[in-house]
Scaffold this motif. Structure first.
Motif, mmCIF file in Angstrom:
data_model
loop_
_atom_site.group_PDB
_atom_site.id
_atom_site.type_symbol
_atom_site.label_atom_id
_atom_site.label_comp_id
_atom_site.label_asym_id
_atom_site.label_seq_id
_atom_site.Cartn_x
_atom_site.Cartn_y
_atom_site.Cartn_z
ATOM 1 N N TRP A 1 0.863 -1.188 0.000
ATOM 2 C CA TRP A 1 0.000 0.000 0.000
ATOM 3 C C TRP A 1 0.892 1.229 0.000
ATOM 4 C CZ3 TRP A 1 -4.655 1.655 -1.053
ATOM 5 C CH2 TRP A 1 -5.083 2.886 -0.574
ATOM 6 N N HIS A 2 0.951 1.904 -1.147
ATOM 7 C CA HIS A 2 1.781 3.110 -1.293
ATOM 8 C C HIS A 2 3.196 2.880 -0.753
ATOM 9 C CE1 HIS A 2 -1.341 5.666 -2.916
ATOM 10 N NE2 HIS A 2 -2.169 5.313 -1.946
ATOM 11 N N ASP A 3 3.859 1.869 -1.287
ATOM 12 C CA ASP A 3 5.252 1.521 -0.962
ATOM 13 C C ASP A 3 5.435 0.958 0.435
ATOM 14 O OD1 ASP A 3 6.125 2.345 -3.481
ATOM 15 O OD2 ASP A 3 6.381 4.419 -2.814
ATOM 16 N N GLN A 4 4.354 0.700 1.155
ATOM 17 C CA GLN A 4 4.439 0.052 2.463
ATOM 18 C C GLN A 4 4.008 -1.409 2.331
ATOM 19 O OE1 GLN A 4 3.118 2.592 6.005
ATOM 20 N NE2 GLN A 4 1.958 3.532 4.353
ATOM 21 N N THR B 1 -8.297 5.336 2.318
ATOM 22 C CA THR B 1 -7.846 3.937 2.287
ATOM 23 C C THR B 1 -8.956 3.005 1.797
ATOM 24 O OG1 THR B 1 -8.436 3.683 4.632
ATOM 25 C CG2 THR B 1 -6.160 4.274 4.118
ATOM 26 N N GLU C 1 0.885 7.392 -11.392
ATOM 27 C CA GLU C 1 1.322 6.000 -11.269
ATOM 28 C C GLU C 1 0.944 5.384 -9.931
ATOM 29 O OE1 GLU C 1 5.417 3.334 -11.659
ATOM 30 O OE2 GLU C 1 5.452 5.482 -12.092
ATOM 31 N N SER C 2 1.061 6.156 -8.842
ATOM 32 C CA SER C 2 0.733 5.604 -7.524
ATOM 33 C C SER C 2 -0.743 5.230 -7.443
ATOM 34 C CB SER C 2 1.087 6.609 -6.427
ATOM 35 O OG SER C 2 0.355 7.815 -6.603
ATOM 36 N N ASP C 3 -1.612 6.067 -8.024
ATOM 37 C CA ASP C 3 -3.051 5.765 -8.003
ATOM 38 C C ASP C 3 -3.354 4.541 -8.860
ATOM 39 O OD1 ASP C 3 -3.315 7.988 -6.435
ATOM 40 O OD2 ASP C 3 -4.103 9.279 -8.015
ATOM 41 N N THR D 1 -1.384 2.107 -9.661
ATOM 42 C CA THR D 1 -0.831 0.904 -9.028
ATOM 43 C C THR D 1 -1.769 0.357 -7.969
ATOM 44 O OG1 THR D 1 1.431 1.667 -9.441
ATOM 45 C CG2 THR D 1 1.137 0.009 -7.749
ATOM 46 N N GLU D 2 -2.306 1.242 -7.124
ATOM 47 C CA GLU D 2 -3.213 0.784 -6.071
ATOM 48 C C GLU D 2 -4.526 0.265 -6.655
ATOM 49 O OE1 GLU D 2 -2.141 0.343 -3.160
ATOM 50 O OE2 GLU D 2 -0.259 1.366 -3.587
ATOM 51 N N ARG E 1 -3.748 -3.298 -7.908
ATOM 52 C CA ARG E 1 -3.610 -4.283 -6.826
ATOM 53 C C ARG E 1 -4.975 -4.676 -6.269
ATOM 54 N NH1 ARG E 1 1.232 -1.049 -4.922
ATOM 55 N NH2 ARG E 1 3.039 -2.265 -5.593
ATOM 56 N N THR F 1 5.593 -5.024 -9.346
ATOM 57 C CA THR F 1 5.950 -3.849 -10.139
ATOM 58 C C THR F 1 7.277 -4.125 -10.814
ATOM 59 O OG1 THR F 1 4.806 -2.368 -8.607
ATOM 60 C CG2 THR F 1 6.420 -1.379 -10.080
#
Length: 780
Positions: free
Chosen positions: A88-91, A135, A619-621, A623-624, A627, A641
């Motif tokens: 989740w956002h690199d976590q 979230t 890209e972050s949006d 990617t989530e 997933r 990724t």
């Protein structure tokens, strides 16, 4: 001299440290705080083995992988575990689905019962994250409602994101999509971890030496706070009959008392920091407060070394000082410092490191003692060279505005004090430059190409043996942020259903998907193509003869006996040229459209969906969104990724440890410099008040204080660059990598050091303005 005389003199010095009225208590407090900050960081270092060991034990206690290839039959004491990790956002989010198969099924650490289907236990950090706004996609991705939290024993860090969820129908998936049956949690094997290679071991040694050397220097500097007032006190003692030796022992007693107070402060800072540690996460690393248990041996070493260092530093600083009843000779102007002996430490360090030049990973382990003492000698050499450099440079400065002249004259009178203040930051910068050069030099050795081209595909969804990959690809294609989605599946065939011969690869996909791998013109469902890369192996080429009978998913390639699919290759096999930018680089067999493969062979397929993202969506949006959509369509899918390179996990761990340690050392540097600056301003209180009383402008005095900081720090940073480049060059030669100076990193490290000093100077300005009052001349 009797022990009683020594003890009496040291006790008298200790009393002077705390019975000098308000000034004495302020001096003792500043010394205690300065030493305490260093002691706290030393205790933190002494706790590193405990942190690593406890994290390893927690990780081992919850391990749910099978360590042996033997399959465990279902029983009353078994549980089926599916790995459903996500990001989740690199976590990283650690996820597990649990299906107990009996009343005695083992519970994972941290929970007291198995969650029912649709329920889950989450870590406290994940529970807090789920309560925050934004979230929603993560909520959709998780498999149930929260019914409890995972205890500390089931987590490796206070900020770890993890969950255990109840599930069913997992048993048929065992051996596929990271699903296993186990009868216990925890790694009971006694297999030791693979030892570090010589270069990684060198990096670990360097990190510890470079981070701890500035700490030791700050501790040594802190015990000399209030040096000028101490000298005046010693002169008064000489006036009432003390001899020179007794005066020095009393001074050592004062330093000893300050260091003991510093130990007490350090323990307090460490305990407070340990409680705060649970709420802090640095570079993705978090711990629990109970991890911070210093090694008893190392803690004892700190408790003995700090007071001993205080006494030795004090006696060393007084070695050339003549204490007379009417004053201290040092105040009348010190003799010129000699250079020759100051060069001995750096030269000794180079001599220690020289025998290991050119070894790299192929020349055996580096001698840890020579490395540690060699690097230490080079870095400590800065503290010997800097006073000489400052003295020589400021001795030649003249003229300029009043503020400049005031600063220069002050530095000419006490260049040693100015050098001591910047010793720690200079050593830290030199070590940082050397480490940065070493890391940049060996980075390529621990960074490998993955063979993947992120410009062709940004994400991959590994479906394992999930059915209907084309249907899942269609759902992903409709997801926000996805521009293209193609599904490809893989299996293998051989000439017999069982045996020892090699197998040949089969890639399965529709015509659109196959065109992402090879160049083909005419294509329709039912076609079979031979990859241009398949003709290199004569044995494989023979198996790919048109009309030849083969067996898909043969037993010896991982298939289950009795489910091998017999397949007669089509009478016509097309030829396909592999694209230079193909999604897969290992195309060594057949490329098959779905209907050409027998239905019995389809359960053996392992499928993936390759996604090209829409550049119009962040890209972050995107990617989530992918997933979440992937896990909704296939709950056991793994989403990756694509990256063109991948770095060694151990190397990355050492880099992370460096960053965490550097953050702690930089915090110490800033705090210690501020304490040192305040102590120097307090000693100059009467001088500043006198200048104000005679009409000197506040602006002039403020600028003079800034110049007094700027000149020595500039010289210290220049010396740090020279020593850092020298040490970095030697380390790069030791690791057998090409010598190259990363100038942007050198300049950034130097600028960072200067920024810390500038920030400390600005923070000390309010105290400076309060001291610049004529009533500061009042005495009681």
């Amino acid at each position: 001299m009797s022990r009683g005389r020594w003890a009496g003199d040291l006790a008298m010095g200790a009393r002077f440290a705390f019975t000098g009225g308000r000034e004495g208590w302020i001096r003792a407090l500043l010394t205690g705080v300065g030493v305490g900050l260093g002691v706290a960081l030393l205790l933190l270092t002494a706790a590193v083995p405990s942190i690593l060991d406890t994290r390893h034990q927690r990780e081992a206690a919850r391990q749910d992988y099978l360590l042996s290839p033997a399959k465990i039959p279902a029983a009353d004491d078994t549980v089926v575990v599916a790995h459903t990790d996500t990001v989740w956002h690199d976590q990283d989010v650690r996820g597990r689905l649990l299906q107990p198969e009996g009343a005695k099924a083992p519970l994972p650490p941290g929970i007291d019962r198995f969650p029912a289907v649709g329920e889950m236990y989450v870590s406290p950090a994940l529970a807090d994250l789920l309560k925050s706004s934004g979230t929603g996609l993560l909520h959709e991705r998780l498999p149930g409602k929260v019914v409890g939290t995972i205890g500390d024993s089931g987590l490796i860090g206070s900020h770890e994101l993890a969950y255990y969820a109840g599930s069913e129908h997992l048993a048929p998936l065992i051996g596929k999509a990271s699903v296993e049956r186990i009868d216990h949690f925890g790694d009971t094997s006694d297999q030791g971890s693979e030892p570090l290679d010589p270069v990684l071991l060198l990096l670990v040694l360097m990190v510890f030496v470079v981070l701890l050397t500035p700490v030791a220097i700050f501790v040594a500097t802190a015990v000399r706070f209030g040096g000028e007032q101490r000298d005046r006190r010693l002169a008064a003692l000489r006036l009432i009959g003390c001899d020179g030796g007794m005066a020095r022992r009393i001074a050592a007693g004062e330093a000893l008392a300050g260091s003991v107070l510093g130990l007490a402060f350090g323990v307090g800072f460490f305990l407070a920091g340990a409680q705060l540690a649970g709420s802090i996460e640095l570079f993705g690393i978090s711990i629990f407060p109970d991890y911070l248990t210093p090694s008893p041996v190392l803690a004892l070493l700190v408790a003995v070394a700090v007071p001993a260092t205080a006494v030795l530093v004090t006696l060393f600083s007084l070695r050339r000082v003549v204490i007379e009843p009417l004053g201290v000779v040092r105040t009348s102007g010190p003799g010129r410092r000699r250079l020759w002996w100051r060069l001995l430490l750096p030269l000794l360090g180079l001599l220690m490191l020289a025998p290991m030049i050119g070894k790299g990973n192929s020349g055996g382990n580096f001698n840890p003692y020579l490395v540690s003492f060699g690097v230490l000698a080079l870095l400590v050499g800065i503290t010997a060279l800097l006073p000489w450099v400052v003295e020589r440079v400021v001795g030649r400065l003249d003229g300029g505005p009043v503020s400049w002249q005031l600063a220069v004259r002050r530095l000419q009178l006490s260049s040693g004090t100015a050098a001591r203040m910047v010793n720690g930051i200079a050593v830290a910068v030199a070590g940082a430059i050397a480490l940065q050069m070493l890391f940049s030099g060996v980075d390529a050795d621990y960074t490998k190409s993955t063979g993947k081209d992120p410009s062709r595909t940004q994400m991959e969804v590994d479906l394992g043996s999930a059915t209907a990959p084309d249907g899942i690809a269609g759902k992903l294609r409709e997801t926000r942020g996805v521009r293209q989605a193609v599904a490809l599946s893989e299996t293998s065939f051989a000439g017999r259903p069982a045996g020892t011969e090699d197998t040949v690869q089969i890639m399965v996909g529709d015509c659109t998907a196959l065109r992402e791998l090879v160049k083909i013109s005419a294509c329709r469902d039912g076609d079979v193509f031979v990859s241009s890369a398949a003709f290199a192996d004569p044995a494989s080429r023979k198996l790919m003869t048109p009309g030849h009978t083969v067996w898909v998913d043969p037993t010896y390639s991982g298939g289950t006996k009795g489910v091998e699919a017999r397949w007669t290759l089509p009478a016509e096999l097309g030829r396909a040229q592999v694209r230079k930018d193909a999604l897969r680089t290992d195309l060594t067999g057949l490329l098959v459209t779905p209907s050409a493969l027998p239905a019995k062979a389809r359960p053996s397929l392992s499928s993936s969906v390759y996604l090209l993202l829409d550049p119009k969506v962040p890209e972050s949006d995107a990617t989530e969104e992918v997933r979440t959509a992937a896990l909704r369509a296939a709950p056991l899918a793994n989403v990756w990724t694509w990256q063109s390179t991948q770095r060694s996990t151990r190397y990355d761990t050492i880099r992370t440890g460096l960053f965490v340690g550097a953050a702690a050392v930089l915090a110490l540097i800033g705090a210690s410099l501020l304490v040192s600056q305040l102590e120097q301003l307090r000693e100059r209180k009467k001088l500043l008040s006198s200048l104000i009383a005679f009409g000197t402008r506040r602006r002039t005095l403020t600028l003079s204080v800034l110049w007094q900081t700027t000149i020595p720090i500039t010289l210290g940073l220049l010396l740090a660059v020279v020593v850092g480049l020298t040490l970095g060059g030697v380390l790069m030669k030791m690791t057998a990598v090409p010598l190259r100076v990363d100038w942007p990193s050198v300049l950034s490290m130097t600028g960072f050091g200067a920024a810390i000093v500038l920030a400390v100077t600005l923070l000390s300005l309010p105290a400076l303005l309060r001291l610049m009052r004529p009533d500061g001349l009042r005495t009681e």
